[in-house]
Design an enzyme around this catalytic site. Sequence first.
Site, PDB file in Angstrom:
ATOM      1  N   GLY A 179      33.660  37.393  40.149  1.00  9.23           N
ATOM      2  CA  GLY A 179      33.635  36.250  41.041  1.00  9.23           C
ATOM      3  C   GLY A 179      34.722  36.342  42.093  1.00  9.23           C
ATOM      4  O   GLY A 179      35.407  37.357  42.228  1.00  9.23           O
ATOM      5  N   LYS A 186      41.275  36.419  45.279  1.00 14.78           N
ATOM      6  CA  LYS A 186      41.008  36.347  43.858  1.00 14.78           C
ATOM      7  C   LYS A 186      42.314  36.099  43.121  1.00 14.78           C
ATOM      8  O   LYS A 186      43.382  36.274  43.671  1.00 14.78           O
ATOM      9  CB  LYS A 186      40.366  37.653  43.359  1.00 14.78           C
ATOM     10  N   THR A 240      32.182  31.971  36.926  1.00 13.47           N
ATOM     11  CA  THR A 240      30.940  32.604  37.371  1.00 13.47           C
ATOM     12  C   THR A 240      30.711  33.908  36.625  1.00 13.47           C
ATOM     13  O   THR A 240      29.589  34.225  36.219  1.00 13.47           O
ATOM     14  CB  THR A 240      30.965  32.846  38.888  1.00 13.47           C
ATOM     15  N   LYS A 298      32.448  28.902  48.113  1.00 13.86           N
ATOM     16  CA  LYS A 298      33.510  29.915  48.190  1.00 13.86           C
ATOM     17  C   LYS A 298      33.489  30.691  49.511  1.00 13.86           C
ATOM     18  O   LYS A 298      34.411  31.470  49.777  1.00 13.86           O
ATOM     19  CB  LYS A 298      33.382  30.894  47.017  1.00 13.86           C
ATOM     20  N   ASP A 302      37.521  33.523  44.514  1.00 15.43           N
ATOM     21  CA  ASP A 302      37.951  32.173  44.874  1.00 15.43           C
ATOM     22  C   ASP A 302      37.608  31.863  46.322  1.00 15.43           C
ATOM     23  O   ASP A 302      37.336  30.719  46.665  1.00 15.43           O
ATOM     24  CB  ASP A 302      39.454  32.030  44.635  1.00 15.43           C
ATOM     25  N   GLU A 307      41.763  42.849  37.599  1.00 14.31           N
ATOM     26  CA  GLU A 307      40.533  42.782  38.383  1.00 14.31           C
ATOM     27  C   GLU A 307      40.536  43.817  39.501  1.00 14.31           C
ATOM     28  O   GLU A 307      39.522  44.489  39.744  1.00 14.31           O
ATOM     29  CB  GLU A 307      40.361  41.376  38.963  1.00 14.31           C
TER      30      GLU A 307
END
Length: 231
Positions: A84, A96, A31, A123, A86, A105
Amino acid sequence: MDARQMKIKAAEAALDYVEDGMRLGIGTGSTAEEFVRLLAEKVAAGFRVVGVPTSERTARLCLDLGVPLKSLDELPELDMTVDGADEVDRKLRLIKGGGGALLREKIVACASERMIVIADESKVVDVLGAFKLPIEVNPFGQVATRIAIERVASRLGLTGDVVVRASGDGPFMTDGGHLILDASFGRIPDAEALASELNAIPGVVEHGLFIGIATLAIIAGPSGARILTSA
């Protein structure tokens, strides 16, 4: 609308929050890559932005598409991160790390004034944990670290395998040279308690629970994009 189209819709909506001249954290994953492609089109048209990538993979894509980059040391304070997830629940708690970049991240997101999550509606969950929780660990003492994680999980009533993520014929290695343990807990009723316990294990470098970090989430579905804020 297929899964990729929904990701593109979320990425398009996120661009509305990006202002000319911003210092921007740029996430990792499918994404986030759609966001990079759209951002690159604006940059090519004269839009000014400087990005800090959360992975080598993202850095390569940005460079290929002409998005200007600097390191986090060069830009230690960022205006916003777009990334994005998960999983995301209705309190904007995230899992994530499916792409293996969770440490960078989280560092980039926490160096930003705000974090915008972009995701498709698959998600969004009521309770985190169906997606395997990535836990980044030091290779030294990895077995002892895994045992400590399993003990923490047991104390919190969590069950499920905790296994080293593989890649090809060997273990997956992060950009920082660490291993990832994927924990199949299924449900994590108290994400805050688990995050605190994992932080106390010496061999754990970081974990994929992002709590109190995201500002809002842009969730795309067949009817378009909607905004999710903390409940």
